[in-house]
Each structure stands twice: as C-alpha cells, then as structure tokens.
Design a protein around this motif. Structure first.
Motif, short mmCIF file in Angstrom:
data_model
loop_
_atom_site.label_atom_id
_atom_site.label_comp_id
_atom_site.label_asym_id
_atom_site.label_seq_id
_atom_site.Cartn_x
_atom_site.Cartn_y
_atom_site.Cartn_z
N HIS A 27 0.85 -1.20 0.00
CA HIS A 27 0.00 0.00 0.00
C HIS A 27 0.88 1.25 0.00
N HIS A 29 1.10 5.56 -1.83
CA HIS A 29 0.43 6.64 -2.57
C HIS A 29 1.36 7.13 -3.68
N MET A 259 -9.96 -0.27 5.72
CA MET A 259 -9.03 0.55 6.52
C MET A 259 -9.83 1.41 7.49
N TRP A 327 -0.11 0.96 10.13
CA TRP A 327 -0.61 2.03 9.27
C TRP A 327 -0.50 3.42 9.90
N ASP A 357 3.12 3.08 2.83
CA ASP A 357 2.20 4.23 2.76
C ASP A 357 2.91 5.46 2.16
ZN ZN Z 1 -2.49 5.21 2.71
#
Ligand code: ZN
Ligand code: HDL
Length: 420
Positions: A27, A29, A259, A327, A357
């Motif tokens: 995961h 961005h 999430m 996270w 992330d």
């Molecule tokens: Zn994220």
C-alpha cells in the motif's frame, strides 16, 4: 535443506536475510512514472510531507494561511529550519528524511539543504525511480488509484504503458463517505446512477467497479472507514458494501481492503490532508462482515493501537482475513515492535508485516530500512524462541518466513484472477 543454526547464529542470519529480502510494498500513494507529476519525489516534496507540516506547526505561531501562501521551496525551507536546524530530527518522520538522504550518499546536517537541493536538481525522474527501488530493495509496490481523483483519472482514460513494478489498487472512498458527491461524479463518467439505491443504480456501481478494476488491472478494492461505522447499519455505506462492493469482489475474485479508524472530517482543517484524526473502532461489525462472507477475501489494517489485539483474534477466526501493515499513526518503532511481535505470536507468518504508505518516492528509503531493523529484531527473537523450544531453525526456514511477511503471504492470499 541447510542444517539447523546454532542459537547465536540466528539473530545475525535473520538480520542479513531481512536486510536483503526484496519487498512487495502492498500500500503506497506513489504513482507509475508514466503518470507524470503526480508521482512526487525530491527533497522539497519530502520536507513538505503532511506528517512534517503538522509537526512543524507545533513549533510555529505562523498563521496557517501564511504557510499555505508560500511556494513549495519556502515551505520546505521553513520546515527544515524548524524541525532540523532549530531542533534535532528525533521524530520518526524527521529521522526518516535523514535516513533517506544518508542512503542516497548525501551529507546531512543543518547547513546542507542547499547542497542537497543541487544534487536533486541534477537527477532525472526515471533514473531516480530505479535508484530508489533498487536501494530500498522494493521489487514491486501497490499504488492507491482513484477514479474520483480529477488529477489521476484522465491519464487512465487515455491509457499509458505501465511499469510492471507499479501495481494498482482501486480506491473508492467517495462511494462510502459521500454518496451524493459520488453519484454526481459517476453520472459525469457515464454511469446511469441516481441517489436512490435502485436496482439500476446498484448495477451501474458494479459496472463502474468492473470497468475500473479492469482498466487498472487492480489487485484489490480499497476504502478507509470512520471509527463510527458499525456494520450493518441503515446507512448508504452498508448498502454500497452489501449490494455493490461485495457482489463485485465475489464475482471478480478481488479482495476488499478495509481501513477503519480515520475520522472522515478533518479534526484540524487548517492542516489540509494532514488534518485527519483517528479513533478506536468497534470491530464487532467487521467480524460480522468478514465472517458472513467467507467467499470474499478481506485485507484489513486498523488505525488504532487499541484495536490490534482484536484484529489478531479475528485473523485466527477467519481464513479469508489478511491483516497488514502498521498504518499511518502506528508507523512508529514503539508500536511496530509491539504489533509485529503480537501478530507473529498469534498468526505465525500469515500476515503482511508492513507497508510503506509512501507519498513521496524517496520515503521508500526510510520506511523500509526503519522497518527492516525492527522486523529483524522481533523475528530473530521469535526464531530463537522456536529454536529454544527444540525446533531445528535453518537459514531456509528463516528466508521463507521473511519472504512471507514482506509480500509473499499477500501473494499467496490473493485469489487466482478470474477471467473477464
Ligand atoms: Zn495510505
Ligand atoms: O487513507 C490512507 O490511505 C492514508 O494512508 C492516508 O493517505 C494518510 O494521509 C497517509 O498518508 N498516511 O500515511
């Protein structure tokens, strides 16, 4: 098979194997280099990462609007002065900038920003992508791709040659967080939806999901959810999940990545995307959702530290649940060690230990080294415990475990792709 390792050899072997293991970062961005400027990289993007903006404001009386009126370089200068010159970079996000610059072989110190900027100015983006993925030892990463993002969508509609290292995930938060706004955007994209959940509207939402999952070649569908959401309720969220997302995931064999824990309204809007808060989640609804749909696979990462033990218990009950990552507000050494050890002791090797992330490409150069050091420490302790209990721990066993935790188990968990 290699022979079992003597106890003192286990920790150094784990450290070497964790340090050298290629990672699948499930995961991020980040974006495919072909997607242009939305792929962020370089020192000024690192320094204006929303984690650092929030931390800098703790030290500034500056009106927020004055900061946002600055250009990127001015903002980065202020953050560097505030968090790196006037104070030592002790927080995880500030230390991360130091780690990433150090891994690039750059001298780092209070007066080094101009020289660092000159180095970045000489870099070419495509070469820098290769350099970062190679140094971070990331074999592939999963992006966060939203058809509701007006900046990102046109590139997908035009189509572009994909970089196979950049996998896609279909992010659909607006469908769950703001149904009226999502309806407007879906109508503009050509889907015959209305505010009412008619059979046609739900069918058109499923068509939207299918069209975009195919266009992206998405590995999973993903959405964040507020701490207040409790499945099943009478809200649009439950209707969209039950009547659109789950049937789609079931039919197309894609996992649904949940999430929970992000407050939907910014608790400090002045910080813009850095203004989100978090809250403890009542996971009982998610137990129902996951337990009542054994033919759908779920990925789950929850934002509150207090929820982590129940996530591990849920993982023990539901084989269609794959917990992943530490996270956002959990991505701090003190919590990562605790979570990773608890997961190993309750789930063995059947989870994904971390995701970066990352929003800025350079961040892979700190998020992964920082995790590898912690993961090696915790994993060594567990393999030593296993050896002390009498099991022959070999280098092969350790390598297999490391591969599982850094993407291999996620790949095993993914359902085989369905035709169509
Ligand atoms: Zn994220
Ligand atoms: O919703 C998410 O995917 C979060 O990771 C947010 O993007 C958050 O702003 C973030 O960047 N966390 O690291």
């Amino acid at each position: 098979m290699t022979s079992s390792l003597p106890l003192p050899q286990i920790a150094p072997t784990v450290a070497r194997l964790v340090a050298g293991a290629p990672v699948l970062d499930i995961h991020t961005h980040l974006y495919d280099p072909a997607q242009g400027e939305i792929l962020l990289w370089g020192i000024d993007e690192q320094l204006t990462y929303h984690y650092l903006v929030a931390e800098a404001f703790r030290c500034l009386d500056l009106p927020y609007a004055r900061f946002w009126a600055m250009n990127k370089t001015e903002q980065a200068d202020l953050i560097w002065r505030t968090l790196f010159v006037e104070r030592a970079p002790v927080s995880e996000a500030t230390r991360g900038v130091v780690t990433s610059l150090n891994l690039l072989g750059l001298d780092v110190g209070p007066g080094e920003l101009p020289r660092i900027r000159r180095w970045f100015a000489e870099q070419k983006r495509e070469r820098f992508v290769d350099l970062v993925l190679e140094k971070a030892n990331v074999r592939a990463l999963v992006m966060t791709n939203s058809p509701f993002d007006d900046l990102e969508r046109p590139g997908w509609e035009r189509g572009f040659a994909r970089d196979s290292r950049f996998k896609a995930a279909l992010r659909i938060d607006p469908l769950l967080h703001d149904w009226p706004q999502a309806v407007g955007q879906l109508q503009q994209m050509g889907y015959a939806v209305s505010l009412d959940f008619t059979a046609q509207t739900l069918s058109e939402v499923r068509r939207f999901l299918a069209d975009w999952a195919r266009r992206l070649d998405a590995l999973y569908v993903m959405a964040s959810l507020p701490p207040s959401y409790a499945y099943p309720d009478v809200s649009a969220v439950t209707t969209v999940i039950e009547k659109a997302i789950l049937p789609f995931c079931r039919e197309h064999g894609l996992p649904f990545a949940l999430m929970p824990g992000v407050k939907p309204r910014l608790i400090n809007p002045e910080l813009r995307i850095g203004g989100h808060g978090m809250g403890r989640v009542d996971l009982d609804g998610y137990e129902r959702l996951i337990g009542e749909n054994p033919d759908v696979k779920f990925l789950l990462t929850v934002l509150s530290r207090e929820n982590q033990h129940q996530v591990c218990v849920m993982g023990r009950k539901f084989r269609n649940l794959h917990p992943f990552g530490c996270w956002w507000f959990l991505n701090n050494p003190v919590i990562i060690e605790d979570m990773t050890r608890m997961r190993l002791e309750m789930l063995g090797l059947t989870f994904t230990a971390q995701h970066s992330d990352a929003r800025v490409l350079d961040q892979l150069l700190y998020k992964w080294p920082h995790f590898r050091a912690l993961g090696a420490k915790v994993l060594a302790a567990k393999y030593e415990d296993t050896a002390r209990s009498g099991w022959p721990v070999t280098e092969t066993i350790i390598a297999e475990g490391v591969h599982a935790l850094l993407g291999g188990e996620f790949e095993r968990f993914l359902p085989p792709p369905k035709a169509g």
